[in-house]
Design a protein around this motif. Structure first.
Motif, PDB file in Angstrom:
ATOM      1  N   ILE A  61      11.728   6.887   1.848  1.00 28.96           N
ATOM      2  CA  ILE A  61      10.557   6.287   2.500  1.00 28.96           C
ATOM      3  C   ILE A  61       9.292   6.568   1.693  1.00 28.96           C
ATOM      4  CG2 ILE A  61       9.201   6.169   4.635  1.00 28.96           C
ATOM      5  CD1 ILE A  61      12.194   5.086   4.728  1.00 28.96           C
ATOM      6  N   SER A  62       9.115   7.817   1.256  1.00 30.63           N
ATOM      7  CA  SER A  62       7.912   8.137   0.473  1.00 30.63           C
ATOM      8  C   SER A  62       7.957   7.444  -0.888  1.00 30.63           C
ATOM      9  CB  SER A  62       7.724   9.644   0.328  1.00 30.63           C
ATOM     10  OG  SER A  62       8.752  10.206  -0.444  1.00 30.63           O
ATOM     11  N   GLY A  63       9.148   7.316  -1.473  1.00 30.35           N
ATOM     12  CA  GLY A  63       9.276   6.599  -2.739  1.00 30.35           C
ATOM     13  C   GLY A  63       8.916   5.132  -2.607  1.00 30.35           C
ATOM     14  N   LEU A  64       9.352   4.508  -1.507  1.00 28.19           N
ATOM     15  CA  LEU A  64       9.001   3.109  -1.256  1.00 28.19           C
ATOM     16  C   LEU A  64       7.496   2.958  -1.075  1.00 28.19           C
ATOM     17  CD1 LEU A  64      11.829   1.917   1.169  1.00 28.19           C
ATOM     18  CD2 LEU A  64      11.312   0.984  -1.093  1.00 28.19           C
ATOM     19  N   ALA A  65       6.889   3.911  -0.371  1.00 29.98           N
ATOM     20  CA  ALA A  65       5.442   3.848  -0.141  1.00 29.98           C
ATOM     21  C   ALA A  65       4.674   3.995  -1.448  1.00 29.98           C
ATOM     22  CB  ALA A  65       5.016   4.923   0.851  1.00 29.98           C
ATOM     23  N   SER A  66       5.080   4.934  -2.288  1.00 33.37           N
ATOM     24  CA  SER A  66       4.318   5.161  -3.527  1.00 33.37           C
ATOM     25  C   SER A  66       4.525   4.031  -4.537  1.00 33.37           C
ATOM     26  CB  SER A  66       4.656   6.517  -4.132  1.00 33.37           C
ATOM     27  OG  SER A  66       5.988   6.563  -4.552  1.00 33.37           O
ATOM     28  N   CYS A  67       5.699   3.411  -4.558  1.00 33.65           N
ATOM     29  CA  CYS A  67       5.920   2.340  -5.534  1.00 33.65           C
ATOM     30  C   CYS A  67       5.101   1.098  -5.199  1.00 33.65           C
ATOM     31  CB  CYS A  67       7.400   1.997  -5.630  1.00 33.65           C
ATOM     32  SG  CYS A  67       7.964   0.720  -4.515  1.00 33.65           S
ATOM     33  N   GLN A  68       4.629   0.994  -3.980  1.00 31.56           N
ATOM     34  CA  GLN A  68       3.845  -0.168  -3.570  1.00 31.56           C
ATOM     35  C   GLN A  68       2.391  -0.105  -4.049  1.00 31.56           C
ATOM     36  OE1 GLN A  68       4.144  -0.839   0.664  1.00 31.56           O
ATOM     37  NE2 GLN A  68       6.343  -0.506   0.648  1.00 31.56           N
ATOM     38  N   MET A  69       1.973   1.069  -4.505  1.00 32.77           N
ATOM     39  CA  MET A  69       0.561   1.274  -4.820  1.00 32.77           C
ATOM     40  C   MET A  69       0.199   0.793  -6.221  1.00 32.77           C
ATOM     41  SD  MET A  69      -0.302   2.223  -2.066  1.00 32.77           S
ATOM     42  CE  MET A  69      -1.045   3.405  -1.024  1.00 32.77           C
ATOM     43  N   LEU A  70      -1.002   0.291  -6.330  1.00 30.35           N
ATOM     44  CA  LEU A  70      -1.561  -0.063  -7.624  1.00 30.35           C
ATOM     45  C   LEU A  70      -1.771   1.216  -8.436  1.00 30.35           C
ATOM     46  CD1 LEU A  70      -4.196  -2.652  -6.381  1.00 30.35           C
ATOM     47  CD2 LEU A  70      -2.365  -3.143  -8.015  1.00 30.35           C
ATOM     48  N   PRO A  71      -1.875   1.079  -9.754  1.00 34.00           N
ATOM     49  CA  PRO A  71      -2.166   2.275 -10.560  1.00 34.00           C
ATOM     50  C   PRO A  71      -3.447   2.963 -10.082  1.00 34.00           C
ATOM     51  CG  PRO A  71      -1.577   0.430 -11.972  1.00 34.00           C
ATOM     52  CD  PRO A  71      -1.704  -0.110 -10.569  1.00 34.00           C
ATOM     53  N   HIS A  72      -3.500   4.266 -10.287  1.00 35.67           N
ATOM     54  CA  HIS A  72      -4.641   5.073  -9.839  1.00 35.67           C
ATOM     55  C   HIS A  72      -5.960   4.457 -10.317  1.00 35.67           C
ATOM     56  CE1 HIS A  72      -6.674   8.565  -8.312  1.00 35.67           C
ATOM     57  NE2 HIS A  72      -7.306   8.700  -9.467  1.00 35.67           N
ATOM     58  N   GLY A  73      -6.893   4.332  -9.396  1.00 35.44           N
ATOM     59  CA  GLY A  73      -8.205   3.795  -9.741  1.00 35.44           C
ATOM     60  C   GLY A  73      -8.342   2.297  -9.538  1.00 35.44           C
ATOM     61  N   GLU A  74      -7.225   1.591  -9.313  1.00 37.62           N
ATOM     62  CA  GLU A  74      -7.295   0.143  -9.090  1.00 37.62           C
ATOM     63  C   GLU A  74      -7.232  -0.161  -7.600  1.00 37.62           C
ATOM     64  OE1 GLU A  74      -4.754  -2.540 -11.229  1.00 37.62           O
ATOM     65  OE2 GLU A  74      -4.738  -1.225 -12.993  1.00 37.62           O
ATOM     66  N   ASN A  75      -7.924  -1.220  -7.214  1.00 38.76           N
ATOM     67  CA  ASN A  75      -7.890  -1.718  -5.841  1.00 38.76           C
ATOM     68  C   ASN A  75      -7.511  -3.184  -5.857  1.00 38.76           C
ATOM     69  OD1 ASN A  75      -8.756   0.614  -4.348  1.00 38.76           O
ATOM     70  ND2 ASN A  75     -10.775   0.314  -5.280  1.00 38.76           N
ATOM     71  N   LEU A  76      -7.019  -3.669  -4.727  1.00 41.72           N
ATOM     72  CA  LEU A  76      -6.613  -5.063  -4.614  1.00 41.72           C
ATOM     73  C   LEU A  76      -7.770  -6.003  -4.939  1.00 41.72           C
ATOM     74  CD1 LEU A  76      -4.052  -6.630  -3.929  1.00 41.72           C
ATOM     75  CD2 LEU A  76      -4.806  -6.682  -1.558  1.00 41.72           C
ATOM     76  N   GLN A  77      -8.964  -5.605  -4.560  1.00 42.65           N
ATOM     77  CA  GLN A  77     -10.155  -6.413  -4.829  1.00 42.65           C
ATOM     78  C   GLN A  77     -10.351  -6.625  -6.333  1.00 42.65           C
ATOM     79  OE1 GLN A  77     -13.584  -4.735  -2.941  1.00 42.65           O
ATOM     80  NE2 GLN A  77     -14.840  -6.535  -3.279  1.00 42.65           N
ATOM     81  N   ASP A  78      -9.865  -5.681  -7.134  1.00 44.10           N
ATOM     82  CA  ASP A  78      -9.993  -5.787  -8.590  1.00 44.10           C
ATOM     83  C   ASP A  78      -8.998  -6.769  -9.199  1.00 44.10           C
ATOM     84  OD1 ASP A  78     -11.877  -3.696  -8.402  1.00 44.10           O
ATOM     85  OD2 ASP A  78     -10.306  -2.176  -8.697  1.00 44.10           O
ATOM     86  N   VAL A  79      -7.877  -7.018  -8.506  1.00 41.65           N
ATOM     87  CA  VAL A  79      -6.820  -7.835  -9.118  1.00 41.65           C
ATOM     88  C   VAL A  79      -6.650  -9.205  -8.481  1.00 41.65           C
ATOM     89  CG1 VAL A  79      -5.537  -5.829  -9.964  1.00 41.65           C
ATOM     90  CG2 VAL A  79      -4.985  -6.741  -7.722  1.00 41.65           C
ATOM     91  N   ARG A 127      -5.059  -0.782  -1.528  1.00 42.88           N
ATOM     92  CA  ARG A 127      -4.527  -0.058  -2.690  1.00 42.88           C
ATOM     93  C   ARG A 127      -3.143  -0.562  -3.104  1.00 42.88           C
ATOM     94  NH1 ARG A 127      -4.970   2.113  -6.077  1.00 42.88           N
ATOM     95  NH2 ARG A 127      -3.725   3.982  -5.904  1.00 42.88           N
ATOM     96  N   LYS A 128      -2.575  -1.489  -2.324  1.00 45.87           N
ATOM     97  CA  LYS A 128      -1.215  -1.960  -2.605  1.00 45.87           C
ATOM     98  C   LYS A 128      -1.200  -3.081  -3.629  1.00 45.87           C
ATOM     99  CE  LYS A 128       0.850  -0.581   1.743  1.00 45.87           C
ATOM    100  NZ  LYS A 128       1.643  -0.978   2.890  1.00 45.87           N
ATOM    101  N   ARG A 129      -0.067  -3.181  -4.311  1.00 41.88           N
ATOM    102  CA  ARG A 129       0.147  -4.268  -5.266  1.00 41.88           C
ATOM    103  C   ARG A 129       0.252  -5.588  -4.494  1.00 41.88           C
ATOM    104  NH1 ARG A 129       2.216  -2.305 -10.310  1.00 41.88           N
ATOM    105  NH2 ARG A 129       2.483  -0.046 -10.236  1.00 41.88           N
ATOM    106  N   PRO A 130      -0.169  -6.694  -5.100  1.00 45.41           N
ATOM    107  CA  PRO A 130      -0.169  -7.983  -4.394  1.00 45.41           C
ATOM    108  C   PRO A 130       1.179  -8.368  -3.778  1.00 45.41           C
ATOM    109  CG  PRO A 130      -1.445  -8.176  -6.397  1.00 45.41           C
ATOM    110  CD  PRO A 130      -0.804  -6.805  -6.421  1.00 45.41           C
ATOM    111  N   VAL A 131       2.294  -8.130  -4.457  1.00 48.05           N
ATOM    112  CA  VAL A 131       3.595  -8.529  -3.914  1.00 48.05           C
ATOM    113  C   VAL A 131       3.882  -7.796  -2.602  1.00 48.05           C
ATOM    114  CG1 VAL A 131       4.975  -6.847  -5.246  1.00 48.05           C
ATOM    115  CG2 VAL A 131       6.012  -8.992  -4.457  1.00 48.05           C
ATOM    116  N   TRP A 132       3.503  -6.539  -2.511  1.00 44.25           N
ATOM    117  CA  TRP A 132       3.754  -5.765  -1.291  1.00 44.25           C
ATOM    118  C   TRP A 132       2.801  -6.180  -0.171  1.00 44.25           C
ATOM    119  CZ3 TRP A 132       8.233  -3.433  -1.252  1.00 44.25           C
ATOM    120  CH2 TRP A 132       8.818  -3.090  -2.480  1.00 44.25           C
ATOM    121  N   VAL A 133       1.584  -6.584  -0.531  1.00 43.32           N
ATOM    122  CA  VAL A 133       0.647  -7.094   0.477  1.00 43.32           C
ATOM    123  C   VAL A 133       1.171  -8.410   1.035  1.00 43.32           C
ATOM    124  CG1 VAL A 133      -1.703  -7.947   0.869  1.00 43.32           C
ATOM    125  CG2 VAL A 133      -1.332  -5.871  -0.484  1.00 43.32           C
ATOM    126  N   MET A 134       1.736  -9.243   0.160  1.00 39.72           N
ATOM    127  CA  MET A 134       2.309 -10.511   0.614  1.00 39.72           C
ATOM    128  C   MET A 134       3.434 -10.247   1.624  1.00 39.72           C
ATOM    129  SD  MET A 134       4.499 -13.319  -1.501  1.00 39.72           S
ATOM    130  CE  MET A 134       5.827 -12.139  -1.633  1.00 39.72           C
TER     131      MET A 134
END
Length: 189
Positions: A61-79, A127-134
């Motif tokens: 569960i924690s691995g799934l949660a962390s893999c969804q995150m953008l690299p440190h310092g990036e936000n969805l608004q940036d991408v 903080r999540k990658r676009p695919v995971w937000v979708m």
């Protein structure tokens, strides 16, 4: 008729037999009554059960949660393109507003609060990658909200296997699930 249903169960003829059963990630109550008796019997007769991922393991569960995150310092608004980000934010604000109306009396009776549920599903979305937000947005419907708290079929079977003292395991690691999705480029997402 139960006997005429397509069971999505493959039998590997050996002694003892082995089975391969295709599941879907939906609340088990939506599909349980449609799972044929032969599939349920194979599950009960098996001494070992292996799942796509071990959803009962906190590291999974924690691995799934962390893999969804953008690299440190990036936000969805940036991408995301600015207008798409604004539409997404407006939609999530709407979901947060509607969530209390979508919840069932049973969910409220179990002490589930709309703010808690929203944060459990959409918390840290920026903080999540676009695919995971979708994928998250696709699960934020009234129907899906009403079934929150009911385990998906895979988790239900894993919980039942543990309850029945069956040996359990996983055929994939979190990385094998995450890397293909995280490897999609923006136009593919």
């Amino acid at each position: 008729q139960q006997g005429e249903l397509n069971s999505f169960l493959w039998t590997i003829r050996r002694d003892p037999p082995a089975y391969l059963f295709g599941t879907i990630h939906v609340p088990y109550t939506r599909v349980w009554d449609f799972i044929p008796d032969n599939s349920k019997a194979a599950f009960h007769a098996s001494s070992s059960v292996y799942f796509e991922l071990d959803l009962t393991d906190p590291y999974t569960i924690s691995g799934l949660a962390s893999c969804q995150m953008l690299p440190h310092g990036e936000n969805l608004q940036d991408v995301l393109p600015r207008e798409l980000y604004r539409r997404l934010k407006r939609h999530l604000d709407y979901i947060k507003l509607m969530l209390p109306h979508w919840m069932t009396p049973d969910q409220r009776g179990k002490g589930l609060y709309a703010d808690y549920l929203f944060n459990a599903i959409a918390g840290n979305w920026e903080r999540k990658r676009p695919v995971w937000v979708m994928l998250m947005v696709n699960s934020l419907t009234e129907t899906d909200i009403r079934s929150r708290g009911v385990p998906v079929l895979d988790l239900y079977l894993a919980q039942e296997a543990e309850r029945m003292k069956k040996m359990t395991g996983a055929v994939e690691r979190v990385e094998e699930q995450c890397h293909p999705l995280n490897g999609l480029n923006f136009s593919q997402v």
